[in-house]
Scaffold this motif. Structure first.
Motif, PDB file in Angstrom:
ATOM      1  N   ARG A 186       0.839  -1.092   0.016  1.00  0.00           N
ATOM      2  CA  ARG A 186       0.111  -0.121  -0.065  1.00  0.00           C
ATOM      3  C   ARG A 186       0.973   1.074   0.125  1.00  0.00           C
ATOM      4  O   ARG A 186       0.583   2.146  -0.763  1.00  0.00           O
ATOM      5  CB  ARG A 186      -1.053  -0.105   1.068  1.00  0.00           C
ATOM      6  CG  ARG A 186      -1.922  -1.180   1.252  1.00  0.00           C
ATOM      7  CD  ARG A 186      -2.772  -1.023   2.422  1.00  0.00           C
ATOM      8  NE  ARG A 186      -3.371  -2.399   2.500  1.00  0.00           N
ATOM      9  CZ  ARG A 186      -4.492  -2.608   2.535  1.00  0.00           C
ATOM     10  NH1 ARG A 186      -5.561  -1.734   2.422  1.00  0.00           N
ATOM     11  NH2 ARG A 186      -4.854  -4.147   2.726  1.00  0.00           N
ATOM     12  N   THR A 236       2.520   1.572  -3.538  1.00  0.00           N
ATOM     13  CA  THR A 236       1.423   2.193  -4.478  1.00  0.00           C
ATOM     14  C   THR A 236       1.028   3.612  -4.105  1.00  0.00           C
ATOM     15  O   THR A 236       1.201   4.439  -5.168  1.00  0.00           O
ATOM     16  CB  THR A 236       0.358   1.357  -4.380  1.00  0.00           C
ATOM     17  OG1 THR A 236       0.509   0.063  -4.424  1.00  0.00           O
ATOM     18  CG2 THR A 236      -0.909   1.684  -5.218  1.00  0.00           C
ATOM     19  N   VAL A 282      -6.728   2.344 -12.523  1.00  0.00           N
ATOM     20  CA  VAL A 282      -5.165   2.127 -12.147  1.00  0.00           C
ATOM     21  C   VAL A 282      -4.445   2.470 -13.162  1.00  0.00           C
ATOM     22  O   VAL A 282      -5.025   1.845 -14.444  1.00  0.00           O
ATOM     23  CB  VAL A 282      -4.726   0.822 -11.282  1.00  0.00           C
ATOM     24  CG1 VAL A 282      -5.783   0.863  -9.933  1.00  0.00           C
ATOM     25  CG2 VAL A 282      -5.227  -0.069 -12.093  1.00  0.00           C
ATOM     26  N   HIS A 287      -1.465  -3.643  -7.069  1.00  0.00           N
ATOM     27  CA  HIS A 287      -3.008  -3.625  -6.664  1.00  0.00           C
ATOM     28  C   HIS A 287      -3.289  -5.346  -6.489  1.00  0.00           C
ATOM     29  O   HIS A 287      -4.087  -5.424  -5.660  1.00  0.00           O
ATOM     30  CB  HIS A 287      -3.760  -2.723  -7.714  1.00  0.00           C
ATOM     31  CG  HIS A 287      -3.672  -1.366  -7.362  1.00  0.00           C
ATOM     32  ND1 HIS A 287      -4.053  -0.547  -6.514  1.00  0.00           N
ATOM     33  CD2 HIS A 287      -2.797  -0.541  -8.349  1.00  0.00           C
ATOM     34  CE1 HIS A 287      -3.870   0.714  -6.683  1.00  0.00           C
ATOM     35  NE2 HIS A 287      -2.887   0.797  -7.793  1.00  0.00           N
ATOM     36  N   SER A 302      -9.643 -10.693  -7.679  1.00  0.00           N
ATOM     37  CA  SER A 302      -9.959  -9.553  -8.299  1.00  0.00           C
ATOM     38  C   SER A 302     -10.711  -9.511  -9.551  1.00  0.00           C
ATOM     39  O   SER A 302     -10.567 -10.447 -10.216  1.00  0.00           O
ATOM     40  CB  SER A 302      -8.586  -8.700  -8.543  1.00  0.00           C
ATOM     41  OG  SER A 302      -7.930  -8.528  -7.372  1.00  0.00           O
ATOM     42  N   GLY A 317     -11.029  -7.153  -5.326  1.00  0.00           N
ATOM     43  CA  GLY A 317     -10.411  -6.198  -5.786  1.00  0.00           C
ATOM     44  C   GLY A 317     -11.156  -5.874  -7.197  1.00  0.00           C
ATOM     45  O   GLY A 317     -11.316  -6.693  -7.914  1.00  0.00           O
ATOM     46  N   PHE A 356     -10.807  -3.231 -10.263  1.00  0.00           N
ATOM     47  CA  PHE A 356      -9.801  -2.225 -10.984  1.00  0.00           C
ATOM     48  C   PHE A 356     -10.271  -2.014 -12.464  1.00  0.00           C
ATOM     49  O   PHE A 356     -10.395  -3.155 -13.154  1.00  0.00           O
ATOM     50  CB  PHE A 356      -8.277  -2.778 -10.730  1.00  0.00           C
ATOM     51  CG  PHE A 356      -7.987  -3.013  -9.401  1.00  0.00           C
ATOM     52  CD1 PHE A 356      -7.599  -2.222  -8.602  1.00  0.00           C
ATOM     53  CD2 PHE A 356      -7.785  -4.515  -9.077  1.00  0.00           C
ATOM     54  CE1 PHE A 356      -7.410  -2.316  -7.363  1.00  0.00           C
ATOM     55  CE2 PHE A 356      -7.569  -4.839  -7.860  1.00  0.00           C
ATOM     56  CZ  PHE A 356      -7.146  -3.763  -6.632  1.00  0.00           C
TER      57      PHE A 356
END
Length: 135
Positions: free
Chosen positions: A5, A8, A30, A38, A45, A76, A78
């Motif tokens: 984190r 990022t 992103v 991520h 995700s 997640g 994205f």
């Protein structure tokens, strides 16, 4: 998790925000080269790759907004603007166009959905993902 984190966040400080007008809500826009960071923060995700002036992309964005009408802690979510990251997405994830939905276990593509699809196809992939564990 905290290290990823922080990395990022630091990586984003000196960059402009990626295009988000084609991203479904509540997907996080992103940049393609930061996608792996991520993905490492999530066991499972969904990655949506989109492009401009694309009717199939608009259809998929609407379907994804209907499916994910709010943020979910278990997945997640994205979105990547494909034209900015075409070569990277092709090399790393074998994405050759948009719309493409990547169903991810960690940073590994578990399955993909290309082009505009019926909601039942997307729902089936999401249910399989929710039932999967990172390998």
């Amino acid at each position: 998790n905290d290290v990823f984190r922080a990395v990022t966040l630091i990586a984003h400080l000196n960059r402009e925000d990626p295009p988000s007008y084609g991203s479904p809500n509540p997907f996080v826009s992103v940049e393609g080269d930061l996608l792996d960071l991520h993905l490492c923060m999530n066991d499972r995700s969904i990655v949506y790759v989109w492009r401009d002036n694309c009717l199939p992309c608009e259809k998929m964005r609407n379907e994804l907004e209907n499916i994910f009408n709010q943020s979910t802690a278990e997945l997640g979510l994205f979105a990547v603007y494909g034209p900015d990251w075409g070569a990277h997405l092709q090399k790393r994830y074998n994405v050759v166009g948009g719309p493409t939905i990547l169903v991810m276990l960690g940073d590994r593509v578990d399955s993909r959905v290309q082009g505009a699809q019926y909601r039942s196809v997307i729902d089936r992939e999401i249910e399989k993902l929710k039932a999967s564990s990172k390998k």
